[in-house]
Design an enzyme around this catalytic site. Structure first.
Site, PDB file in Angstrom:
ATOM      1  N   SER A 132       0.732  -1.074  -0.020  1.00  0.00           N
ATOM      2  CA  SER A 132      -0.083  -0.114   0.044  1.00  0.00           C
ATOM      3  C   SER A 132       0.956   1.240  -0.027  1.00  0.00           C
ATOM      4  O   SER A 132       2.125   1.155   0.272  1.00  0.00           O
ATOM      5  CB  SER A 132      -0.796  -0.055   1.193  1.00  0.00           C
TER       6      SER A 132
ATOM      7  N   TYR B  80      -3.167  -0.307  10.055  1.00  0.00           N
ATOM      8  CA  TYR B  80      -3.077  -0.666   8.498  1.00  0.00           C
ATOM      9  C   TYR B  80      -1.674  -0.386   8.089  1.00  0.00           C
ATOM     10  O   TYR B  80      -1.103  -1.046   7.464  1.00  0.00           O
ATOM     11  CB  TYR B  80      -4.056   0.133   7.733  1.00  0.00           C
TER      12      TYR B  80
END
Ligand code: NAP
Ligand code: GCO
Length: 266
Positions: free
Chosen positions: A147, A160
């Site tokens: 990501s 996250y």
């Protein structure tokens, strides 16, 4: 030299985790388009039924299995079933993932652990389950879906970001430990991609205007738009194929240029 052969996945078996829809579905469809046999897992029968119909509509003969990537026993059974049904797994795409957008001081340790469990421990469990077979067969490709948050922080995504930053380092470590066994482990770092995961960030406001985060992302992306799951298809085929045999431990950011850009001048 016929370069298309270098990108061909004919004769290969690929497992894409959490690929009933979203990025995983697009990547599995791309690998199938390059010739691979596709296996995917998801967590519910209803998602599986819908996904099988969606794959069939794309002309992809995918095999679906119910399994949770955080459960070692379920993953071991999944790998054994795929080996029996399709053959040894040549390509693993660790795609399954969740996000919880909660300010850190309001986030429970339980929520934090769940995100890390799915987004980081899950890829570890799945990689651990396929690497022995890859060593035995003398080759393997592992693609971890990282990501922007493997590099950057932002308000509300502490778990996250911690997990995806960890996944970047797991990628480098698998490369370091098993590169000698002819296993390439690389990451794809998608930018902001329009999928169910990011739908809340694109929701229209009550007055019909675009969500402020949506406007922020478009202004922060040199390409001037959100990415689509299809934007990840070419990079996935590259990293799954012989064309990338000397690329290892790399994170390929597919972000429309976000990481290169400081942002609009005032
Ligand atoms: P998505 O639309 O929410 O899809 C995520 C998939 O993961 C779902 O199919 C979900 O299945 C599955 N999943 C979640 N937990 C699982 C578990 N424990 N075991 C098995 N499957 C599980 O998300 P997406 O946007 O396609 O994202 C896919 C991956 O790309 C994720 O790792 C995400 O973090 C990453 N990513 C996304 C973006 C983006 O902008 N969209 C950007 C960078 C990275 P269920 O239906 O069972 O929940
Ligand atoms: C967020 C987003 C991101 C994206 C993606 C960025 O809330 O910031 O959901 O985390 O999903 O991972 O690359």
């Amino acid at each position: 030299m016929d370069m298309t052969e270098k990108f061909s996945l004919h004769g290969k078996v690929a497992l894409v985790t959490g690929a009933a829809y979203g990025i995983g579905f697009a990547i599995a469809t791309a690998l199938a388009g390059a010739g691979a046999k596709i296996a995917f897992n998801c967590r519910s029968q209803s998602n599986m039924d819908k996904a099988l119909a969606d794959y069939a509509a794309k002309g992809v003969d995918a095999k679906g299995y119910i399994a949770d990537v955080t459960d070692e026993k379920q993953v071991a059974d999944l790998v054994a079933k795929i080996e029996k049904d399709l053959g040894g797994i040549d390509i693993l795409v660790n795609n399954a993932g969740i996000i919880k957008r909660i300010p850190m001081l309001e986030m429970s340790a339980e929520d934090f652990r769940q995100v890390v469990d799915i987004d980081l421990t899950g890829p570890f469990i799945c990689a651990k389950a396929v690497i022995p077979g890859m060593i035995e067969r003398g080759h393997g490709k592992i693609i971890n879906i990282c990501s922007m948050m493997s590099e950057l922080g932002r308000e509300t995504v502490s778990a996250y970001a911690a997990a995806k930053g960890g996944l970047k380092m797991l990628t480098r470590n698998i490369c370091s430990e098993y590169g000698g066994a002819n296993i390439q482990c690389n990451g794809i770092g998608p930018g902001y991609i329009a999928t169910p995961q990011t739908a809340p960030l694109r929701e229209r406001q009550p007055d019909g205007s675009r969500h402020p985060f949506d406007q922020f992302i478009v202004s922060k992306t040199p390409a001037g738009r959100w990415g689509t799951a299809e934007d990840l298809m070419g990079p996935a085929v590259f990293l799954a194929s012989e064309a990338s045999d000397f690329v290892n431990g790399h994170i390929l950011y597919v972000d429309g240029g976000i990481l290169a850009y400081i942002g609009k001048q005032p």
